[in-house]
Scaffold this motif. Structure first.
Motif, PDB file in Angstrom:
ATOM      1  N   GLN A 156       0.855  -1.183   0.000  1.00 56.60           N
ATOM      2  CA  GLN A 156       0.000   0.000   0.000  1.00 56.60           C
ATOM      3  C   GLN A 156       0.895   1.238   0.000  1.00 56.60           C
ATOM      4  O   GLN A 156       1.939   1.256   0.651  1.00 56.60           O
ATOM      5  N   LEU A 157       0.471   2.259  -0.721  1.00 60.68           N
ATOM      6  CA  LEU A 157       1.280   3.462  -0.859  1.00 60.68           C
ATOM      7  C   LEU A 157       0.490   4.682  -0.409  1.00 60.68           C
ATOM      8  O   LEU A 157      -0.730   4.733  -0.569  1.00 60.68           O
ATOM      9  N   ALA A 158       1.168   5.667   0.140  1.00 64.56           N
ATOM     10  CA  ALA A 158       0.521   6.911   0.574  1.00 64.56           C
ATOM     11  C   ALA A 158       1.573   7.993   0.714  1.00 64.56           C
ATOM     12  O   ALA A 158       2.753   7.713   0.919  1.00 64.56           O
ATOM     13  N   LEU A 159       1.125   9.243   0.601  1.00 60.67           N
ATOM     14  CA  LEU A 159       2.004  10.360   0.892  1.00 60.67           C
ATOM     15  C   LEU A 159       2.061  10.578   2.402  1.00 60.67           C
ATOM     16  O   LEU A 159       1.099  10.252   3.109  1.00 60.67           O
ATOM     17  N   ILE A 177      -6.612   9.132   3.416  1.00 66.41           N
ATOM     18  CA  ILE A 177      -5.948   8.035   2.716  1.00 66.41           C
ATOM     19  C   ILE A 177      -6.891   6.853   2.508  1.00 66.41           C
ATOM     20  O   ILE A 177      -6.455   5.767   2.144  1.00 66.41           O
ATOM     21  N   GLU A 224      -2.579  12.834  -3.644  1.00 67.04           N
ATOM     22  CA  GLU A 224      -2.210  11.425  -3.496  1.00 67.04           C
ATOM     23  C   GLU A 224      -2.543  10.640  -4.756  1.00 67.04           C
ATOM     24  O   GLU A 224      -1.736   9.859  -5.280  1.00 67.04           O
ATOM     25  N   VAL A 243      -0.227  11.608  -7.655  1.00 69.22           N
ATOM     26  CA  VAL A 243       1.102  11.018  -7.515  1.00 69.22           C
ATOM     27  C   VAL A 243       1.080   9.565  -7.976  1.00 69.22           C
ATOM     28  O   VAL A 243       1.960   9.106  -8.719  1.00 69.22           O
ATOM     29  N   SER A 244       0.069   8.824  -7.533  1.00 64.72           N
ATOM     30  CA  SER A 244      -0.038   7.405  -7.915  1.00 64.72           C
ATOM     31  C   SER A 244      -0.156   7.260  -9.427  1.00 64.72           C
ATOM     32  O   SER A 244       0.488   6.402 -10.035  1.00 64.72           O
ATOM     33  N   SER A 263       4.636   6.945  -1.351  1.00 60.86           N
ATOM     34  CA  SER A 263       4.182   6.674  -2.715  1.00 60.86           C
ATOM     35  C   SER A 263       5.315   6.544  -3.719  1.00 60.86           C
ATOM     36  O   SER A 263       5.275   5.688  -4.604  1.00 60.86           O
ATOM     37  N   PHE A 264       6.332   7.400  -3.613  1.00 67.68           N
ATOM     38  CA  PHE A 264       7.378   7.379  -4.628  1.00 67.68           C
ATOM     39  C   PHE A 264       8.530   6.439  -4.275  1.00 67.68           C
ATOM     40  O   PHE A 264       9.535   6.396  -4.984  1.00 67.68           O
TER      41      PHE A 264
END
Length: 773
Positions: free
Chosen positions: A430-433, A521, A556, A559-560, A630-631
């Motif tokens: 899972q990705l998030a800022l 999120i 967010e 970015v994804s 995320s990055f």
């Protein structure tokens, strides 16, 4: 190439005064530039060209002097809670809040418009949360809004909770992130201290009071200390162990000084130099280690020291140059992602890697010329000297190579299976800022976030701002068009409230605040952003209005999308260029192909281990399990690919060298592995130590990056390069070095293994002729 590097190494050894003076001057000049030209760092976050960023820019254009960009502006939030059993309405609490407001207005850095006397002509003035709520309800009722709707609209934007026990003040602060210092933090904290003394509970959070200390310092020292121990064990000599460390300090020192000087001309984040130091230290020590180890091997054959230096740079130095190029390609290719933050970090790290290569092939032989016979002195008596270059001595590397070449199928399947199992948790990625929700428990930012969610609802932390542009709509129809947009928002399931919170002076642009039911999120909030954007085409056709959505969740999502769109082009650029580079090095198609496939296995295992530790908390050693930044994936892929190819070049180039010089395919694997395994092992342990030291940092991104890079080196160096690659090459035999004749004619022969150099050196020459080689 080997011939040119041989000349460079021999020149640097003989003309050590010139070479060392050059690097000393470079270090001094870079330091002077850093002191005289540096400017403040800019810890801002923007992604040009994304829908959220465009909406933010439109709002700044149409509402000059209004709400600033939340990702680049300074503010402080005072979250006030009444004592247990009381509300903020009570006289003593009202008096305490008014005193706190007056003290805040007295802080010099607070924006002037916030200090104004509250009233219709001062929309940004600071107001007591209770008065702000009651005034908002009164205003809505006076505009003819039904009481139920007025209360709902007020509750969605009110700084006072429904039970009137919690309120907050958002205080705008002049300046940018570079202006945040201890003096400002203390000035903003003092009003809160007085309110606490009066009985209120006050938390102060926000960008204006955050402590943004640049990571590093102790981490670098720990990494260097471990590297020193490994180098002493490797060489058995204190003097020799100090040389790679000295080279790394000079290279990283020049690189960081140049980056610091660049802040006077470019907007760079304080984190840019952190990655440059992390990568620069690791590769600089490794590159010097490889050349120094080869120098020791050449000396053991009885040749003069200057000749040994030239040959070491001509052979191991060639591998260093190509290994460095793969890392530089991977770092510079981050430009493909088109996120300024990542581009800057990649360029800065590429600079330190370039300096590491140049110092290893020029300054190191000059230092060898300065120390002469002292280089391997200062031996520790309890350390046994091991020469992996000895043709008959049985080393652990030779023993392992014998095992791999005897049962290659077993070792290949075992290595692949191990990495496959480690990769399983990556399915839960899972990705998030970074947000206050991802801060460690117990921090002010996290406590403030949780109290806000509990008192005002999850959606208050993740409100969306729709910027509606009605320039193409008739003036008389604009307000109705804005109303249609608001009504449309209520048609989406996750919306708690939607209302117009501002119209510009021209009357052609409105700010519509949308409060979701879910947090920032949440997947439901992500879906809501997409639903709002999908509805724009129909609304534009119906009303003529165009709009954009901004806010934490919108950013967010963008970015994804940006990272997902850039991943394939990025991999094509990095892998494609590196594949060509490896074909030049190894004169083979299958060797670069297996190297790339092995990299994919190590990356998958790295993601699996990182997700298991930092997101799923399998071992229970992380106090704050959360989605990864995320990055991180695309950044990690680029950096790991470059570093993985380092070990491929260093280990397999020795196999290629043995094969070219007449050994059979199997013997070349054993010979090359036994020669390179000890040094590659030392280099991998050093690099892991440098990266792992950053796990102790407070910043989540740096902590996770340090762990992920250390894990990637562990998996790639010890499983992929030392188990899987020799197993595959053993199964392929002579086919591993196959290259179509037409391609062989096209590719230039860079002579990394030094075959041409060897022929030249073995041909009898006069002293004058040899000096020209």
């Amino acid at each position: 190439m080997a011939t040119y590097l041989y000349r460079l190494g021999k020149f640097a050894y003989r003309r050590k005064g010139i070479v060392l003076s050059f690097w000393l001057a470079a270090l001094v000049l870079a330091g002077v530039a850093a002191v005289t030209l540096s400017g403040p760092t800019k810890d801002t976050f923007s992604i040009p060209g994304t829908p959220a960023q465009e909406a933010q820019e439109l709002m700044a254009e149409r509402f000059p002097g209004g709400a600033a960009d939340p990702f680049s502006s300074l503010s402080a939030r005072y979250l006030v809670s009444a004592p247990e059993g009381q509300t903020l309405d009570e006289p003593q609490n009202q008096a305490a809040m008014e005193d706190m407001l007056n003290a805040i207005r007295g802080v010099e850095q607070v924006e002037d418009f916030a200090k104004a006397e509250p009233g219709p002509d001062a929309p940004g003035a600071l107001v007591n949360p209770v008065a702000a709520h009651d005034g908002l309800v009164e205003q809505l009722l006076s505009q003819g809004t039904p009481e139920e709707q007025a209360n709902a609209d007020a509750a969605a934007v009110s700084p006072l909770s429904a039970d009137r026990t919690v309120g907050y003040l958002d205080v705008p602060v002049a300046g940018d992130f570079s202006d945040v210092n201890e003096e400002l933090r203390e000035a903003l904290q003092e009003p809160a201290e007085a309110a606490r003394d009066a009985g209120l509970n006050v938390l102060v959070s926000g960008s204006a009071v955050e402590i943004m200390e640049p990571p590093g310092g102790a981490s670098e020292l720990v990494g260097m200390a471990v590297a020193a121990v490994v180098l002493v064990i490797t060489f058995g000599s204190l003097v020799a162990a100090g040389m790679p460390l000295f080279s790394a300090i000079v290279g990283v020192g020049i690189g960081v000084a140049l980056i610091t000087a660049a802040t006077g001309f470019l907007e760079l984040s304080s984190m840019v130099s952190t990655l440059a130091i992390m990568i620069g230290l690791a590769v600089a020590i490794d590159y010097s280690l490889f050349i120094l180890s080869r120098y020791r091997a050449e000396l053991s054959s009885g040749i003069p020291r200057d000749e040994a230096a030239g040959r070491a740079v001509g052979t191991a130095g060639s591998a260093v140059v190509f290994a460095g190029l793969t890392v530089i390609i991977a770092l510079l290719a981050l430009r493909v992602v088109n996120i300024p933050f990542l581009t800057d970090m990649g360029r800065a790290a590429a600079l330190t890697v370039s300096l590491a290569v140049l110092i290893a092939i020029s300054m190191l032989p000059a230092v060898l010329g300065l120390t002469k016979s002292w280089v391997f002195r200062g031996r520790l008596p309890f350390l046994r000297e091991v020469d992996p270059e000895h043709p008959t001595k049985m080393t652990n590397g030779r023993r392992w190579a014998n095992v791999v070449t005897r049962i290659p199928v077993v070792t290949l399947l075992g290595g692949v299976a191990l990495l496959g199992v480690l990769a399983i948790p990556a399915a839960n990625l899972q990705l998030a800022l970074p947000t206050p929700a991802t801060e460690p428990p117990g921090t002010v930012a996290r406590d403030s976030y949780e109290i806000t969610a509990e008192s005002f609802g999850e959606g208050r932390n993740g409100q969306l701002l729709v910027v509606a542009d009605a320039q193409n709509v008739d003036e008389d129809a604009r307000m109705d068009a804005f109303g249609t947009v608001v009504e449309t928002m209520y048609g989406f399931g996750d919306v708690e409230n939607a209302q117009i919170v501002g119209v510009n002076e021209a009357g052609d642009t409105a700010q519509i605040l949308v409060t979701p039911l879910s947090g920032p999120i949440s997947e439901d909030t992500m879906a809501l952003v997409q639903d709002i954007r999908d509805a724009e085409a129909a609304l534009a056709e119906e009303t003529g209005i165009q709009f954009g959505v901004t806010g934490q969740t919108a950013m967010e999502l963008d970015v994804s999308d940006r990272l997902a769109d850039a991943l394939i082009p990025y991999l094509l650029v990095v892998v494609g260029l590196a594949f060509i580079l490896l074909m030049l090095v190894f004169r083979s198609i299958l060797v670069p192909l297996t190297a790339t496939l092995g990299f994919l296995l190590s990356v998958a295992a790295t993601f699996g281990a990182t997700v298991a530790i930092f997101q799923l908390d399998w071992l229970g050693i992380v106090s704050n399990p959360q989605p990864l930044v995320s990055f991180l994936p695309i950044f990690l892929i680029g950096v790991v690919f470059g570093l993985a190819m380092d070990y491929q070049v260093f280990l397999v180039s020795r196999m290629r060298e043995a094969y070219v010089h007449g050994e059979s395919a199997k013997d070349a694997i054993i010979s090359g592995f036994s020669h390179g395994a000890r040094v590659v092992t030392a280099a991998a342990v050093i690099m892991m130590s440098v990266f792992a030291a950053f796990i102790a940092e407070d910043m989540a991104f740096i902590k996770v990056m340090g762990f992920a890079l250390a894990a990637a080196i562990l998996f790639d160096a010890f499983i992929v390069r030392m188990v899987i690659i020799p197993s595959v090459m053993s199964l392929l035999g002579d086919k591993a070095w196959w290259l179509p004749r037409w391609l062989d004619r096209i590719l230039p022969n860079v002579d990394v293994e030094g075959e041409k150099l060897t022929r030249q050196l073995e041909t009898p020459k006069s002293d004058t002729e040899l000096a020209k080689v």
